[in-house]
Design a protein around this motif. Structure first.
Motif, mmCIF file in Angstrom:
data_model
loop_
_atom_site.group_PDB
_atom_site.id
_atom_site.type_symbol
_atom_site.label_atom_id
_atom_site.label_comp_id
_atom_site.label_asym_id
_atom_site.label_seq_id
_atom_site.Cartn_x
_atom_site.Cartn_y
_atom_site.Cartn_z
ATOM 1 N N UNK A 377 -3.405 1.380 -10.857
ATOM 2 C CA UNK A 377 -4.768 1.749 -10.481
ATOM 3 C C UNK A 377 -4.811 2.498 -9.161
ATOM 4 N N UNK A 378 -3.979 2.116 -8.216
ATOM 5 C CA UNK A 378 -4.012 2.719 -6.883
ATOM 6 C C UNK A 378 -2.998 3.845 -6.706
ATOM 7 N N UNK A 379 -2.033 3.928 -7.605
ATOM 8 C CA UNK A 379 -0.977 4.908 -7.437
ATOM 9 C C UNK A 379 -0.059 4.593 -6.268
ATOM 10 N N UNK A 380 -0.012 3.332 -5.866
ATOM 11 C CA UNK A 380 0.809 2.932 -4.723
ATOM 12 C C UNK A 380 2.289 3.172 -5.010
ATOM 13 N N UNK A 381 2.999 3.631 -3.994
ATOM 14 C CA UNK A 381 4.425 3.903 -4.113
ATOM 15 C C UNK A 381 5.225 2.778 -3.448
ATOM 16 N N UNK A 382 6.339 2.433 -4.066
ATOM 17 C CA UNK A 382 7.193 1.385 -3.525
ATOM 18 C C UNK A 382 7.994 1.942 -2.345
ATOM 19 N N UNK A 383 7.838 1.329 -1.169
ATOM 20 C CA UNK A 383 8.533 1.755 0.037
ATOM 21 C C UNK A 383 9.860 1.025 0.214
ATOM 22 N N UNK A 384 9.888 -0.212 -0.177
ATOM 23 C CA UNK A 384 11.081 -1.046 -0.195
ATOM 24 C C UNK A 384 10.758 -2.206 -1.112
ATOM 25 N N UNK A 385 11.679 -3.088 -1.296
ATOM 26 C CA UNK A 385 11.489 -4.184 -2.248
ATOM 27 C C UNK A 385 10.194 -4.947 -1.953
ATOM 28 N N UNK A 386 9.244 -4.909 -2.897
ATOM 29 C CA UNK A 386 7.997 -5.659 -2.802
ATOM 30 C C UNK A 386 6.900 -5.010 -1.991
ATOM 31 N N UNK A 387 7.177 -3.897 -1.320
ATOM 32 C CA UNK A 387 6.196 -3.272 -0.421
ATOM 33 C C UNK A 387 5.667 -2.003 -1.073
ATOM 34 N N UNK A 388 4.353 -1.989 -1.348
ATOM 35 C CA UNK A 388 3.709 -0.868 -2.032
ATOM 36 C C UNK A 388 2.566 -0.343 -1.180
ATOM 37 N N UNK A 389 2.568 0.985 -0.946
ATOM 38 C CA UNK A 389 1.569 1.586 -0.074
ATOM 39 C C UNK A 389 0.970 2.827 -0.716
ATOM 40 N N UNK A 390 -0.252 3.157 -0.280
ATOM 41 C CA UNK A 390 -0.959 4.336 -0.791
ATOM 42 C C UNK A 390 -1.975 4.802 0.244
ATOM 43 N N UNK A 391 -2.371 6.069 0.137
ATOM 44 C CA UNK A 391 -3.484 6.600 0.934
ATOM 45 C C UNK A 391 -4.756 6.499 0.118
ATOM 46 N N UNK A 392 -5.849 6.124 0.767
ATOM 47 C CA UNK A 392 -7.141 5.991 0.089
ATOM 48 C C UNK A 392 -8.236 6.627 0.935
ATOM 49 N N UNK A 393 -9.201 7.313 0.305
ATOM 50 C CA UNK A 393 -10.350 7.817 1.069
ATOM 51 C C UNK A 393 -11.115 6.644 1.676
ATOM 52 N N UNK A 394 -11.395 6.706 2.951
ATOM 53 C CA UNK A 394 -12.079 5.598 3.621
ATOM 54 C C UNK A 394 -13.412 5.280 2.969
ATOM 55 N N UNK A 395 -14.070 6.293 2.419
ATOM 56 C CA UNK A 395 -15.384 6.085 1.802
ATOM 57 C C UNK A 395 -15.306 5.248 0.539
ATOM 58 N N UNK A 396 -14.143 5.176 -0.090
ATOM 59 C CA UNK A 396 -14.004 4.417 -1.332
ATOM 60 C C UNK A 396 -13.613 2.962 -1.093
ATOM 61 N N UNK A 397 -13.225 2.635 0.118
ATOM 62 C CA UNK A 397 -12.737 1.292 0.419
ATOM 63 C C UNK A 397 -13.909 0.343 0.651
ATOM 64 N N UNK A 398 -13.802 -0.863 0.150
ATOM 65 C CA UNK A 398 -14.866 -1.856 0.309
ATOM 66 C C UNK A 398 -14.333 -3.074 1.067
ATOM 67 N N UNK A 399 -15.254 -3.884 1.552
ATOM 68 C CA UNK A 399 -14.933 -5.128 2.259
ATOM 69 C C UNK A 399 -13.931 -4.904 3.394
#
Length: 409
Positions: A377-399
C-alpha cells in the motif's frame, strides 16, 4: 606424573571438551578465546610465528573450570537458560528455534524469555562498511540487534554473517566486519520479534526483504547458533547514549575500537591507532586520518528528554551512571528528575509509521509494523532486515503527533 596445563599471558585457562587451554576473557567473561600449540578440532590457524598459533572463540556456556575464577566487575547479564533432559538436548532446542511453526512451543518460549535486557545491557548491531559510514554521519541505533553477552563469541567476518542485516555475507570477500555497541537506556525500548505484532514480518516474500528471513521464533536463522534477537520497539531510532562505540573485527578476531561517541559534541572521536587505519579503507566517504567526525545538526527522529528544576531539557543516557542534562559544561550536567524518549508518529494509507524527517512538504516514514499489505500500500522499500521506509506527501498523513515514552528511573 602431574601435568600442569598451559595458561595464557594473564594466567587464565579453561576446560573445553575435556581439554585445558590457555584463554583470554572476552566481554567480561561472556566468551573466551582459546589458544593451542597443536591443531585441535574446530581451531583455526591464525597466528603463525607464535607458540600457540591455533585459536578458537567459544561462548562461556561451552567451557567449564575457569582457572583462576574471577569476580565480575559489574552485574553479569542473565544467561540463556535451556531446559535439557535426555530426550531433548541442546541440538533439539536449536533445531526447534529454526522452525516458524514452533514459535509457541513452551520449551522454546522458556529459553527465549531467559534472554533479558536490563538498563545498561550492552547491545550490538553488526554493520557493513556502508552502514558504518551511516552511523558515523549520524544514524541512530534501530532495527535488529543483539545482547553482546549472547554474541561475544562471534568475532570474525565469517562468524558474524548470521548477525548481518544488510543482505551481504562473508562470501562478499570482506576481510573485516564492523559493529555498533551501546548500552540499553531502558528495557522498554526493545521488543522480541515474535507473536501477532510481528507476524507480518514472517509473511514478507523474499523479493520484498533484505537479509535473512524472520522466523518468528525470536532467534537468529542459523544452522548452528542459538542466538536470541531483538528489535528496537516499533523499529524506531533510539537516542545515541554517551560512550557508544564503533568497532571493527578483522579476520583474526581481535576487537578494534574505531570511534567513541561524544554526546555533548554530537560526534565520534577516533580511537584507532595508525596500525588500524587500514580497516577504514573500505568505508565510503570517510577519511581514516580524520580525528573527529561530527554527525551534523540535522533534525533527529528521536530525542531523549529529561526534567530538571521544573524545565524540560535534552538529555543523554550516560550509563551505568544514569541520565543527565545534555550540556557542554560539566557544571551544567545535572541528573534529570525524569526521562523520556520523544518521537513523532503518524498514519499513512492505514499503516502506522514513524516520522523520520520532513523536507518541503514530504515526510520520510518508517513502517512500525511491516507486513505485505502495508508494504504494498505504501510502496515502502526495505533498507535493511525488517526496516521499511517511504516518502509520503505531508498532506496525506493523518494522526501526526509527538509522543513521549517515559522511562522508569
Amino acid at each position: 606424573m602431574t601435568v600442569t596445563p598451559q595458561t595464557s599471558g594473564n594466567g587464565l585457562s579453561v576446560t573445553y571438551e575435556g581439554a585445558v587451554y590457555p584463554a583470554e576473557e572476552i566481554a567480561r567473561g561472556a566468551a573466551y578465546e582459546l589458544s593451542s600449540a597443536a591443531e585441535a578440532p574446530g581451531f583455526e590457524w591464525s597466528r603463525p610465528g607464535t607458540t600457540r598459533p591455533w585459536r578458537r572463540f567459544v561462548h562461556a556456556t561451552e567451557v567449564s573450570d575457569v582457572h583462576p575464577a574471577t569476580e565480575p566487575v559489574e552485574e553479569p547479564e542473565a544467561p540463556l537458560l535451556v531446559p535439557l533432559h535426555r530426550e531433548r538436548g541442546w541440538s533439539y532446542v536449536q533445531q526447534l528455534s529454526q522452525q516458524p511453526t514452533a514459535a509457541g512451543d513452551p520449551t522454546l518460549a522458556a529459553v527465549r524469555d531467559s534472554a533479558v535486557i536490563r538498563r545498561g545491557t550492552r547491545m550490538v548491531k553488526v554493520l557493513s562498511a556502508r552502514q558504518l559510514a551511516g552511523y558515523v554521519r549520524g544514524w541512530l541505533p534501530h532495527g535488529f540487534c543483539y545482547r553482546e553477552h549472547d554474541v561475544a563469541h562471534l568475532r570474525t567476518p565469517a562468524a558474524t554473517t548470521v548477525l548481518r542485516t544488510d543482505g551481504s555475507d562473508a562470501r562478499d570477500g570482506a576481510d573485516v566486519t564492523y559493529a555498533l555497541r551501546w548500552r540499553a537506556a531502558d528495557p522498554g525500548d526493545y521488543d522480541v520479534p515474535v507473536g501477532a505484532a510481528h507476524r507480518g514480518l514472517t509473511a514478507l516474500a523474499p523479493r520484498d526483504r533484505i537479509g535473512a528471513a524472520v522466523l518468528g521464533t525470536g532467534f537468529v536463522p542459523s544452522s548452528g547458533q542459538l542466538v536470541p534477537e531483538f528489535v528496537t520497539r516499533d523499529f524506531a531510532d533510539l537516542p545515541m547514549p554517551a560512550n557508544a562505540t564503533l568497532l571493527a573485527y578483522p579476520a583474526d578476531g581481535v576487537e578494534v575500537v574505531l570511534y567513541s561517541y561524544q554526546a555533548e559534541q554530537r560526534g565520534w572521536l577516533r580511537m584507532a591507532g595508525p596500525q588500524w587505519r587500514h580497516l577504514l579503507a573500505a568505508v565510503p566517504g570517510l577519511s581514516p586520518d580524520q580525528e573527529y567526525v561530527p554527525t551534523g545538526e540535522a533534525p533527529r527522529s528521536t530525542r531523549l528528554v529529561g526534567g530538571y528544576a521544573g524545565g524540560d531539557y535534552e538529555a543523554v543516557a550516560d550509563l551505568p551512571g544514569g541520565f543527565r542534562v545534555l550540556a557542554m559544561t560539566r557544571a551544567a550536567r545535572y541528573p534529570v528528575e525524569w526521562a523520556a524518549r520523544r518521537l513523532r508518529l503518524a498514519n499513512w494509507r492505514g499503516a502506522p509509521c514513524l516520522v523520520l524527517r520532513e523536507e518541503t512538504g514530504w515526510l520520510r516514514l518508517r513502517l512500525r509494523r511491516p507486513d505485505p499489505d502495508a508494504v504494498a500500500e505504501t510502496g515502502a522499500q526495505c533498507q535493511e532486515r525488517g526496516v521499511y521506509e517511504a516518502w509520503a506527501p505531508a498532506a496525506e498523513v493523518t494522526e501526526d503527533r509527538v509522543v513521549d515514552l517515559p522511562y522508569r528511573l
